[in-house]
Scaffold this motif. Structure first.
Motif, short mmCIF file in Angstrom:
data_model
loop_
_atom_site.label_atom_id
_atom_site.label_comp_id
_atom_site.label_asym_id
_atom_site.label_seq_id
_atom_site.Cartn_x
_atom_site.Cartn_y
_atom_site.Cartn_z
N TYR A 16 0.83 -1.21 0.00
CA TYR A 16 0.00 0.00 0.00
C TYR A 16 0.87 1.26 0.00
N SER A 19 2.39 1.95 -3.32
CA SER A 19 1.38 2.43 -4.27
C SER A 19 1.01 3.88 -3.99
N PHE A 20 0.94 4.26 -2.71
CA PHE A 20 0.65 5.65 -2.36
C PHE A 20 1.77 6.57 -2.85
N LEU A 25 -2.35 4.59 -6.11
CA LEU A 25 -3.55 4.49 -5.29
C LEU A 25 -3.79 5.80 -4.55
N GLU A 26 -5.05 6.13 -4.38
CA GLU A 26 -5.41 7.32 -3.61
C GLU A 26 -5.51 6.94 -2.14
N LEU A 27 -5.03 7.80 -1.26
CA LEU A 27 -5.09 7.57 0.17
C LEU A 27 -6.51 7.87 0.65
N THR A 28 -7.26 6.84 0.98
CA THR A 28 -8.65 7.00 1.40
C THR A 28 -8.82 6.47 2.83
N GLU A 30 -10.84 4.23 3.84
CA GLU A 30 -10.97 2.78 3.79
C GLU A 30 -9.61 2.09 3.73
N ARG A 31 -8.70 2.65 2.93
CA ARG A 31 -7.37 2.06 2.82
C ARG A 31 -6.55 2.29 4.08
N ASN A 33 -7.88 2.25 6.99
CA ASN A 33 -8.41 1.23 7.89
C ASN A 33 -7.74 -0.12 7.65
N VAL A 34 -7.47 -0.43 6.37
CA VAL A 34 -6.76 -1.68 6.06
C VAL A 34 -5.39 -1.68 6.72
N LEU A 35 -4.67 -0.58 6.58
CA LEU A 35 -3.34 -0.48 7.19
C LEU A 35 -3.43 -0.59 8.71
#
Length: 214
Positions: A16, A19-20, A25-28, A30-31, A33-35
């Motif tokens: 992640y 990708s950021f 990938l956009e930092l959202t 939801e993402r 929360n995954v981290l």
């Protein structure tokens, strides 16, 4: 085993972050929360290993206080009541009358019983039942967590409390470290007690803990 369990969340986090940085990938939220969840897995594993290390070296000190078996089981039931309701599973507490007070490390024993209840709920289908019970057994107090789930094979029962043991039907902890039941065993034994499990396939699992009354 530890390296393997650390490797998966670290790989996810690194993927992640790369990708950021590349803008792929956009930092959202939801993402993020995954981290956060992956970091939580690492935190849980580190704490589990720390607990076992202290227990193995004899440096894990119990903070014993007087408590009743009834209050202990009721507090565990309240913790998991909502989860049981969501899974359509009945969560019962049955405590024998006139049980003598116990000198226990309440928080650590709550962790032991909570691990057992969490596993029981995970393996009990809707419409089933999980029961927490306490009664006198000679000079000891018996705690029992039983469920009406699918049960466990003889091989799994023989290895249930081994560190990092996993099987399709095993009752490993929800964080995935495979250490939850090994820690439960260590904590029970630190109390001078014993933990064991019995099962009939298709009829559920029963875990018993005995601890001295004083």
């Amino acid at each position: 085993d530890i390296v393997h369990d650390l490797g998966t969340p670290l790989t996810v986090i690194r993927g992640y972050l790369q990708s950021f940085k590349k803008g792929a990938l956009e930092l959202t939220p939801e993402r993020l929360n995954v981290l956060d969840n992956e970091l939580g897995l690492i935190d849980n594993l580190v704490e589990d290993v720390r607990t076992l290390s202290l227990a193995d070296s004899g440096r894990l000190v119990l903070e014993r206080t007087p408590t009743s078996a009834g209050k202990l089981l009721e507090s565990v039931r309240q913790t998991f009541e909502q989860r049981a309701t969501e899974h359509a599973v009945v969560l019962d507490v049955c405590v024998a009358e006139n049980l003598a007070p116990l000198e226990l490390d309440v928080e650590r024993m709550r962790r032991v019983l909570g691990n057992l209840v969490s596993n029981a709920l995970r393996h009990t289908p809707a419409g089933g039942r999980v029961c927490l019970r306490a009664e006198c057994k000679g000079s000891e107090t018996l705690f029992e967590v039983s469920d009406t789930g699918r049960g466990a094979s003889e091989e799994t029962l023989n290895r249930l409390f081994e560190r990092f043991y996993r099987a399709d039907e095993s009752r490993s902890d929800g964080a995935g470290s495979g250490l939850g039941l090994a820690i439960a065993k260590s904590l029970v034994e630190l109390h001078g007690g014993h933990i064991s499990a019995t099962s009939t396939l298709g009829q559920g699992l029963r875990v018993r803990i005995t601890v001295p009354k004083s």
